[in-house]
Design a protein around this motif. Structure first.
Motif, short mmCIF file in Angstrom:
data_model
loop_
_atom_site.label_atom_id
_atom_site.label_comp_id
_atom_site.label_asym_id
_atom_site.label_seq_id
_atom_site.Cartn_x
_atom_site.Cartn_y
_atom_site.Cartn_z
N GLU A 131 79.83 39.49 -5.90
CA GLU A 131 80.55 39.86 -7.09
C GLU A 131 80.47 41.13 -7.17
O GLU A 131 81.43 41.89 -7.59
N TYR A 132 79.88 41.91 -5.97
CA TYR A 132 79.89 43.28 -5.90
C TYR A 132 79.96 43.69 -4.45
O TYR A 132 79.58 42.93 -3.82
N LEU A 133 80.73 44.78 -4.20
CA LEU A 133 80.66 45.21 -2.63
C LEU A 133 80.29 46.65 -2.34
O LEU A 133 80.55 47.41 -3.19
N ILE A 134 79.45 46.50 -1.45
CA ILE A 134 78.99 47.86 -0.92
C ILE A 134 79.84 48.01 0.38
O ILE A 134 80.13 47.35 1.16
N VAL A 135 80.41 49.42 0.54
CA VAL A 135 80.96 49.72 1.84
C VAL A 135 80.20 50.99 2.31
O VAL A 135 80.12 51.64 1.74
N ALA A 136 79.94 50.85 3.52
CA ALA A 136 78.96 51.64 4.27
C ALA A 136 79.15 51.51 5.69
O ALA A 136 79.80 50.51 6.27
N TYR A 137 79.07 52.68 6.35
CA TYR A 137 79.32 52.58 7.95
C TYR A 137 77.89 53.31 8.43
O TYR A 137 77.28 53.97 7.97
N GLY A 138 77.75 53.17 9.82
CA GLY A 138 76.62 53.59 10.58
C GLY A 138 75.15 53.33 9.92
O GLY A 138 75.07 52.20 9.54
N SER A 139 74.52 54.29 9.96
CA SER A 139 73.26 54.04 9.43
C SER A 139 73.15 53.53 7.99
O SER A 139 72.12 52.87 7.38
N SER A 140 74.28 54.09 7.10
CA SER A 140 74.08 53.66 5.81
C SER A 140 74.38 52.22 5.46
O SER A 140 73.97 51.31 4.92
N ALA A 141 75.15 51.64 6.55
CA ALA A 141 75.37 50.13 6.70
C ALA A 141 74.04 49.34 6.83
O ALA A 141 73.93 48.34 6.11
N ARG A 142 73.12 49.91 7.61
CA ARG A 142 72.00 49.37 7.97
C ARG A 142 70.89 49.21 6.78
O ARG A 142 70.41 48.35 6.30
N ILE A 143 71.02 50.53 6.09
CA ILE A 143 70.31 50.51 4.86
C ILE A 143 70.76 49.64 3.86
O ILE A 143 69.89 49.13 3.09
N ALA A 144 71.93 49.52 3.68
CA ALA A 144 72.79 48.85 2.74
C ALA A 144 72.23 47.24 2.80
O ALA A 144 72.24 46.51 1.92
N GLN A 145 72.19 46.78 4.10
CA GLN A 145 71.76 45.50 4.37
C GLN A 145 70.46 45.07 3.56
O GLN A 145 70.39 44.19 3.12
N VAL A 203 78.90 53.91 0.05
CA VAL A 203 77.36 54.63 0.40
C VAL A 203 77.71 55.26 1.67
O VAL A 203 77.81 54.75 2.55
N GLU A 204 77.26 56.72 1.62
CA GLU A 204 77.55 57.38 2.90
C GLU A 204 76.43 58.76 2.77
O GLU A 204 76.30 59.09 1.26
N MET A 205 75.95 59.22 3.63
CA MET A 205 74.86 60.19 3.57
C MET A 205 75.86 61.49 3.58
O MET A 205 75.92 62.30 4.45
N SER A 206 76.42 61.71 2.11
CA SER A 206 77.27 62.86 2.05
C SER A 206 77.62 63.20 0.63
O SER A 206 77.06 61.91 -0.25
N ALA A 207 78.37 63.96 -0.01
CA ALA A 207 78.39 64.20 -1.27
C ALA A 207 79.61 63.27 -1.82
O ALA A 207 79.89 63.37 -2.99
N GLY A 208 80.35 62.38 -0.88
CA GLY A 208 81.34 61.55 -1.25
C GLY A 208 82.66 61.86 -0.54
O GLY A 208 83.44 62.62 -1.18
N GLN A 209 82.64 61.31 0.58
CA GLN A 209 83.89 61.60 1.63
C GLN A 209 84.62 60.40 1.78
O GLN A 209 85.82 60.09 1.42
N MET A 210 83.93 59.40 2.45
CA MET A 210 84.90 58.06 2.68
C MET A 210 85.16 57.42 1.22
O MET A 210 86.05 56.52 1.37
N VAL A 211 84.33 57.74 0.19
CA VAL A 211 84.86 56.94 -1.16
C VAL A 211 86.32 57.28 -1.50
O VAL A 211 87.14 56.33 -2.08
N GLU A 212 86.90 58.38 -0.80
CA GLU A 212 88.09 58.70 -1.02
C GLU A 212 89.26 57.55 -0.31
O GLU A 212 89.96 56.97 -1.12
N ASP A 213 88.82 57.18 0.69
CA ASP A 213 89.63 56.14 1.42
C ASP A 213 89.25 54.98 0.79
O ASP A 213 90.35 53.83 0.84
N VAL A 214 88.08 54.47 0.28
CA VAL A 214 87.71 53.31 -0.31
C VAL A 214 88.58 53.32 -1.74
O VAL A 214 89.24 52.20 -1.72
N ARG A 215 88.67 54.28 -2.43
CA ARG A 215 89.54 54.26 -3.42
C ARG A 215 91.17 54.15 -3.18
O ARG A 215 91.69 53.36 -3.87
#
Lengths: 363, 183
Positions: free
Chosen positions: A257-271, A313-325
């Protein structure tokens, strides 16, 4: 099955480069990436395959050595970490403009400036939105395991030569420093001069036969109309990448019902977050972009259309979220960012808490 | 089976290599493993820690904030990691240099006098193997023969003459864990 080893991400990428039959590595040490050049120096690949490994006097020199070696159709690899990659940017723009293949690895650390040596994912904008000047695109692969650090060398060179474009392997201090089981491929021979002539003779500067004009490697054309035409050609390549080279992976999305989008190490943590969430009865899935450019916008849009909210989810102040939006578009569902940054790694619990507060509570 | 472990102590105690041997032991019996060290300023300040995960399944996050087992080798690490052991989990520590002993009652606590036993055996460098032996006695997550195979894999060939000494240390550790609090 290939050889199984326990290796750091930095060591795995270095060993994979030797086994790929890479002709040359140029680099300059910087934490948390220094094991790449250390491993290459210790392994003495000039004895194994004839591969050149050279510590340049600076990052500026290293990237221009890459430019030179790539001009003659050779497989060239370099690596650095954030501040060093910033110094590479001029060279990367020239390499993209001159349409040369090469593979670059960035083992990202916290910034800005010299920042810290701890892991970060705050170089997303630099990597996928430009970095250097001009209308070019950097094909970007985001490994989330030591195995992928090794595997993306082969894939990276395949893409770099297919499109004659630089390829970035964007990892971070966590993937670079951690050890995992890795299965290594068998040694490939380096290309012979004849093979290079047959495959890349149409553009590489390897000597001029009578039968054709000379090959010129340059990113300069003062005639704006010719330069525009060249740019059209580059853009056509990028559109083809966007059509044909998008790579991603999904976990637990079937009933989510909810989706996390994450790459690299954040994707591991998100799992791990997803496991914790499902123990609490929250149905969450993960979309992990493997290519950051081209970004998997269509699969994300499709998945998001059946979700109640999306957390980037990204170890940043919010960069990939722009592409997600951009991918999710004008939808009523919340799309938010969560991440610790400046060298702090978020824990699976913190990601879950952010999901509950920003997405589930915020709907 | 998934075992999530933090090993924490001073740099030079063999914290990272203990984790590496454990990880290699897991590989020897076809398990998934991850080894994530602290490599930052705290390492340069003298303390070192490593997160090791050994699992039958694909490992998700290699960094955690709660552990099945904490192996604690100095006071700073006790202050930081005692609270991160999952309820019902294990805390194994060397009392040497510990002023504030662990107080939790919802976890299993054992001590191993690794530093003292290592000096009795006449070699401070095998301290970490004594501690590893004690841990494997309490939680035999990997078979002994696979630890020896892991040891061989993780040590460069020129150090293989040291394997019997390391095995003796493992045995010593296996004989000596002392229960402090058991559930």
């Amino acid at each position: 099955m290939g050889e199984l080893k326990l290796m750091k991400g930095n060591e795995a990428i270095a060993e994979a480069a030797i086994r790929e039959g890479v002709d040359a590595y140029f680099g300059y040490p910087i934490t948390p990436q220094s094991e790449v050049i250390e491993y290459l120096m210790m392994e003495k690949p000039h004895e194994r395959t004839g591969m050149v490994v050279l510590q340049a006097e600076s990052e500026l020199a290293a990237i221009n050595m890459v430019y030179g070696a790539a001009s003659v159709g050779r497989k060239v690899f370099t690596s650095s970490s954030s501040p060093g990659i910033s110094l590479y940017q001029e060279g990367i723009s020239y390499i993209a403009g001159a349409e040369l293949p090469c593979v670059i690895a960035n083992v990202v650390r916290g910034g800005p400036g010299l920042g810290t040596i701890q892991p970060s994912q705050a170089d997303y904008f630099q990597t996928v939105k430009g970095g250097g000047h001009g209308d070019y695109r950097l094909f970007t692969l985001a490994p989330s395991s030591v195995q992928e650090m090794a595997d993306f060398i082969e894939l990276g060179f395949e893409i770099a030569f297919k499109y004659r474009n630089p390829v970035m392997i964007l990892s971070d201090g966590m993937i670079g420093q951690m050890m995992e089981k890795v299965e290594l491929k068998d040694q490939k021979p380096r290309w012979s001069a004849d093979e290079i002539k047959a495959m890349h003779g149409s553009w590489a500067t390897i000597g001029k036969p009578e039968s054709r004009e000379r090959n010129i490697i340059t990113s300069l054309d003062l005639d704006p109309h010719k330069q525009e035409k060249h740019n059209h050609h580059l853009q056509a390549k990028y559109r083809q990448m966007e059509k044909e080279e998008v790579r991603y992976e999904t976990f637990d999305t079937d009933d989510a019902e909810y989706l996390i989008v994450a790459y690299g190490s954040s994707a591991r943590i998100a799992q791990k977050t997803i496991m914790l969430a499902r123990e609490k009865g929250i149905k969450v899935g993960l979309l992990r972009p493997i290519t950051l450019y081209p970004f998997p916008e269509k699969p994300l849009a499709e998945l998001a259309s059946r979700m109640k909210g999306v957390l980037s989810v990204e170890m940043s102040a919010g960069q990939m979220v722009e592409d997600v939006r951009l991918a999710v578009g004008c939808s009523d569902i919340p799309v938010e960012h969560f991440g610790r940054y400046g060298g702090v790694i978020h824990s699976p619990d913190e990601v879950l808490e952010a999901l509950e507060q920003k997405i589930i509570g915020g709907k | 089976m998934t075992e999530e472990i933090i090993i924490a102590g001073f740099g030079g105690q063999g914290v990272l290599s203990m984790g590496k041997i454990l990880a290699y032991s897991g590989i020897m019996q076809d398990q998934e493993v991850s080894w994530m060290p602290s490599y930052g300023p705290e390492m340069r300040g003298g303390t070192a820690n490593v997160t090791v995960i050994v699992s039958d399944e694909r490992i998700s996050s290699p960094v955690l904030n709660q552990y099945d087992t904490a192996i604690i080798l100095n006071q700073q690490s006790m202050d930081k990691f005692e609270k991160t052991v999952k309820p019902g989990g294990l805390l194994l520590y060397d009392p040497n240099g510990i002023v504030h002993h662990p107080t939790r009652t919802d976890i299993n606590i054992y001590k191993i006098e690794g530093a003292r036993l290592a000096s009795e055996l006449g070699n401070a460098k095998i301290f970490n193997m004594i501690v590893l032996g004690a841990y494997l006695k309490i939680k035999p997550i990997v078979k002994y023969e696979n630890v020896v195979r892991g040891l061989k894999k993780s040590l460069p060939e020129r150090y293989h003459k040291l394997i019997p000494m390391n095995e003796a240390a493992l045995q010593k550790g296996m004989e000596n864990p002392v229960p402090v609090n058991t559930l």
